[in-house]
Design a protein around this motif. Sequence first.
Motif, PDB file in Angstrom:
ATOM      1  N   ILE A  20      25.349 -22.164  -2.040  1.00 57.14           N
ATOM      2  CA  ILE A  20      24.337 -21.151  -2.331  1.00 57.14           C
ATOM      3  C   ILE A  20      24.272 -20.054  -1.270  1.00 57.14           C
ATOM      4  CG2 ILE A  20      22.952 -22.689  -3.752  1.00 57.14           C
ATOM      5  CD1 ILE A  20      21.087 -23.118  -1.384  1.00 57.14           C
ATOM      6  N   GLY A  21      25.109 -20.166  -0.237  1.00 67.04           N
ATOM      7  CA  GLY A  21      25.136 -19.140   0.796  1.00 67.04           C
ATOM      8  C   GLY A  21      26.450 -19.146   1.537  1.00 67.04           C
ATOM      9  N   ALA A  22      26.793 -17.994   2.108  1.00 66.70           N
ATOM     10  CA  ALA A  22      28.024 -17.864   2.878  1.00 66.70           C
ATOM     11  C   ALA A  22      27.775 -16.919   4.042  1.00 66.70           C
ATOM     12  CB  ALA A  22      29.154 -17.331   2.000  1.00 66.70           C
ATOM     13  N   ILE A  23      28.311 -17.267   5.201  1.00 70.71           N
ATOM     14  CA  ILE A  23      28.184 -16.423   6.387  1.00 70.71           C
ATOM     15  C   ILE A  23      29.455 -16.564   7.217  1.00 70.71           C
ATOM     16  CG2 ILE A  23      26.993 -18.192   7.756  1.00 70.71           C
ATOM     17  CD1 ILE A  23      25.259 -15.848   8.922  1.00 70.71           C
ATOM     18  N   ALA A  24      29.942 -15.438   7.724  1.00 76.68           N
ATOM     19  CA  ALA A  24      31.168 -15.445   8.520  1.00 76.68           C
ATOM     20  C   ALA A  24      31.070 -14.407   9.616  1.00 76.68           C
ATOM     21  CB  ALA A  24      32.372 -15.133   7.631  1.00 76.68           C
ATOM     22  N   TYR A  25      31.700 -14.724  10.747  1.00 77.91           N
ATOM     23  CA  TYR A  25      31.786 -13.736  11.812  1.00 77.91           C
ATOM     24  C   TYR A  25      33.175 -13.773  12.425  1.00 77.91           C
ATOM     25  CZ  TYR A  25      31.126 -17.358  15.429  1.00 77.91           C
ATOM     26  OH  TYR A  25      31.257 -18.463  16.242  1.00 77.91           O
ATOM     27  N   GLY A  68      14.447 -19.464   2.791  1.00 78.62           N
ATOM     28  CA  GLY A  68      14.849 -19.828   4.141  1.00 78.62           C
ATOM     29  C   GLY A  68      16.331 -20.094   4.341  1.00 78.62           C
ATOM     30  N   VAL A  69      17.125 -19.959   3.284  1.00 80.19           N
ATOM     31  CA  VAL A  69      18.566 -20.226   3.382  1.00 80.19           C
ATOM     32  C   VAL A  69      19.228 -19.235   4.342  1.00 80.19           C
ATOM     33  CG1 VAL A  69      20.751 -20.273   2.103  1.00 80.19           C
ATOM     34  CG2 VAL A  69      18.681 -21.265   1.089  1.00 80.19           C
ATOM     35  N   GLY A  70      18.966 -17.958   4.151  1.00 80.22           N
ATOM     36  CA  GLY A  70      19.554 -16.944   5.024  1.00 80.22           C
ATOM     37  C   GLY A  70      19.124 -17.115   6.462  1.00 80.22           C
ATOM     38  N   LYS A  71      17.874 -17.424   6.673  1.00 80.92           N
ATOM     39  CA  LYS A  71      17.363 -17.620   8.032  1.00 80.92           C
ATOM     40  C   LYS A  71      18.084 -18.780   8.708  1.00 80.92           C
ATOM     41  CE  LYS A  71      13.134 -18.414  10.659  1.00 80.92           C
ATOM     42  NZ  LYS A  71      11.681 -18.591  10.589  1.00 80.92           N
ATOM     43  N   LYS A  72      18.262 -19.887   7.988  1.00 81.97           N
ATOM     44  CA  LYS A  72      18.962 -21.040   8.568  1.00 81.97           C
ATOM     45  C   LYS A  72      20.413 -20.690   8.899  1.00 81.97           C
ATOM     46  CE  LYS A  72      16.202 -24.630   6.376  1.00 81.97           C
ATOM     47  NZ  LYS A  72      16.174 -25.687   5.353  1.00 81.97           N
ATOM     48  N   MET A  73      21.081 -19.976   7.986  1.00 78.93           N
ATOM     49  CA  MET A  73      22.474 -19.610   8.246  1.00 78.93           C
ATOM     50  C   MET A  73      22.576 -18.681   9.447  1.00 78.93           C
ATOM     51  SD  MET A  73      24.418 -19.278   4.559  1.00 78.93           S
ATOM     52  CE  MET A  73      23.633 -17.734   4.169  1.00 78.93           C
ATOM     53  N   MET A 103      21.636 -31.684   8.825  1.00 80.60           N
ATOM     54  CA  MET A 103      20.239 -31.575   8.394  1.00 80.60           C
ATOM     55  C   MET A 103      19.993 -30.304   7.592  1.00 80.60           C
ATOM     56  SD  MET A 103      18.219 -32.991  11.802  1.00 80.60           S
ATOM     57  CE  MET A 103      17.515 -31.410  11.978  1.00 80.60           C
ATOM     58  N   ASN A 104      20.795 -29.287   7.774  1.00 80.35           N
ATOM     59  CA  ASN A 104      20.503 -27.997   7.172  1.00 80.35           C
ATOM     60  C   ASN A 104      21.498 -27.537   6.118  1.00 80.35           C
ATOM     61  OD1 ASN A 104      18.029 -26.935   8.574  1.00 80.35           O
ATOM     62  ND2 ASN A 104      19.262 -27.643  10.286  1.00 80.35           N
ATOM     63  N   GLY A 105      22.440 -28.352   5.705  1.00 81.15           N
ATOM     64  CA  GLY A 105      23.334 -28.018   4.612  1.00 81.15           C
ATOM     65  C   GLY A 105      24.433 -27.030   4.940  1.00 81.15           C
ATOM     66  N   ILE A 106      24.675 -26.764   6.216  1.00 82.78           N
ATOM     67  CA  ILE A 106      25.704 -25.799   6.604  1.00 82.78           C
ATOM     68  C   ILE A 106      26.957 -26.558   7.013  1.00 82.78           C
ATOM     69  CG2 ILE A 106      26.309 -23.981   8.252  1.00 82.78           C
ATOM     70  CD1 ILE A 106      23.251 -23.441   8.455  1.00 82.78           C
ATOM     71  N   ARG A 107      28.103 -26.070   6.534  1.00 81.32           N
ATOM     72  CA  ARG A 107      29.380 -26.673   6.900  1.00 81.32           C
ATOM     73  C   ARG A 107      30.449 -25.590   6.957  1.00 81.32           C
ATOM     74  NH1 ARG A 107      32.647 -26.485   2.599  1.00 81.32           N
ATOM     75  NH2 ARG A 107      31.796 -26.706   0.501  1.00 81.32           N
ATOM     76  N   GLU A 146      35.109 -17.368  12.012  1.00 77.07           N
ATOM     77  CA  GLU A 146      34.346 -18.592  11.742  1.00 77.07           C
ATOM     78  C   GLU A 146      33.598 -18.358  10.433  1.00 77.07           C
ATOM     79  OE1 GLU A 146      33.879 -21.434  13.671  1.00 77.07           O
ATOM     80  OE2 GLU A 146      35.255 -20.807  15.249  1.00 77.07           O
ATOM     81  N   TYR A 147      33.859 -19.185   9.426  1.00 77.73           N
ATOM     82  CA  TYR A 147      33.263 -19.005   8.101  1.00 77.73           C
ATOM     83  C   TYR A 147      32.519 -20.284   7.726  1.00 77.73           C
ATOM     84  CZ  TYR A 147      33.088 -16.139   3.877  1.00 77.73           C
ATOM     85  OH  TYR A 147      32.668 -15.311   2.858  1.00 77.73           O
ATOM     86  N   PHE A 148      31.287 -20.125   7.275  1.00 83.18           N
ATOM     87  CA  PHE A 148      30.454 -21.267   6.919  1.00 83.18           C
ATOM     88  C   PHE A 148      29.808 -21.050   5.556  1.00 83.18           C
ATOM     89  CE2 PHE A 148      30.579 -20.831  11.475  1.00 83.18           C
ATOM     90  CZ  PHE A 148      30.937 -22.112  11.886  1.00 83.18           C
ATOM     91  N   VAL A 149      29.515 -22.144   4.887  1.00 82.32           N
ATOM     92  CA  VAL A 149      28.767 -22.094   3.628  1.00 82.32           C
ATOM     93  C   VAL A 149      27.540 -22.976   3.760  1.00 82.32           C
ATOM     94  CG1 VAL A 149      30.735 -21.541   2.154  1.00 82.32           C
ATOM     95  CG2 VAL A 149      30.156 -23.937   2.576  1.00 82.32           C
ATOM     96  N   TYR A 150      26.547 -22.645   2.971  1.00 88.17           N
ATOM     97  CA  TYR A 150      25.328 -23.437   2.870  1.00 88.17           C
ATOM     98  C   TYR A 150      25.369 -24.078   1.495  1.00 88.17           C
ATOM     99  CZ  TYR A 150      20.367 -24.650   3.106  1.00 88.17           C
ATOM    100  OH  TYR A 150      19.162 -25.331   3.142  1.00 88.17           O
ATOM    101  N   SER A 151      25.260 -25.401   1.462  1.00 83.00           N
ATOM    102  CA  SER A 151      25.284 -26.062   0.158  1.00 83.00           C
ATOM    103  C   SER A 151      24.043 -26.909  -0.036  1.00 83.00           C
ATOM    104  CB  SER A 151      26.550 -26.913  -0.001  1.00 83.00           C
ATOM    105  OG  SER A 151      26.615 -27.901   0.992  1.00 83.00           O
ATOM    106  N   ASP A 152      23.595 -26.906  -1.264  1.00 83.41           N
ATOM    107  CA  ASP A 152      22.466 -27.710  -1.700  1.00 83.41           C
ATOM    108  C   ASP A 152      23.064 -28.740  -2.643  1.00 83.41           C
ATOM    109  OD1 ASP A 152      20.025 -28.725  -2.409  1.00 83.41           O
ATOM    110  OD2 ASP A 152      19.465 -27.028  -3.668  1.00 83.41           O
TER     111      ASP A 152
END
Length: 163
Positions: free
Chosen positions: A75-80, A99-104, A14-18, A64-70
């Motif tokens: 359009i976004g990347a987050i990893a920990y 809201g992309v950063g907030k969702k990630m 639902m939120n474009g994160i994978r 753990e590395y994730f991207v946000y795609s539209d």
Amino acid sequence: MVLPAELWENWINMNGIRPAQLTDAAAIEAIIQPYIDDFAVDNMGRQCLNYQSILKVLGLADVEYFVYSDAELIIGAIAYQKPAHLLHFFVDQRYQHQGVGKKMWQFVENKIRAENILAVTVNSSCYAEKIYQHFGFMPTQSVIEDRGLRFIPMKKTYLSNNT
């Protein structure tokens, strides 16, 4: 809010994160590049976030590395790094304040909290300090320069597993 594991997949869809893949490295590098001067103080620092370094991080077992795609555009990347140190958190400048950063962040925070972790750390750029404060992080030291990077160590602590 901590989602049960069985709801994560629906939330991702639902939120474009994978999960990020090695083939995403060039797109991740392109998102990061406009921010390099916010924290890199020399070439050593710049090399920490180049294509080869991103490939290396993507291959680490404890990251753990994730991207946000539209659609097909990343359009976004987050990893920990496990258990709970935020390594990368970037949103394409064209998509900020949507809201992309907030969702990630909510997604990653949810994953970390599901592991009963009571604190998350990050080395924030000076530019991003207020963003992290908005998410509940507090500085643990003043500005540090190390390995070509300038950053502020920050930490978010939870009172219990539910808060």
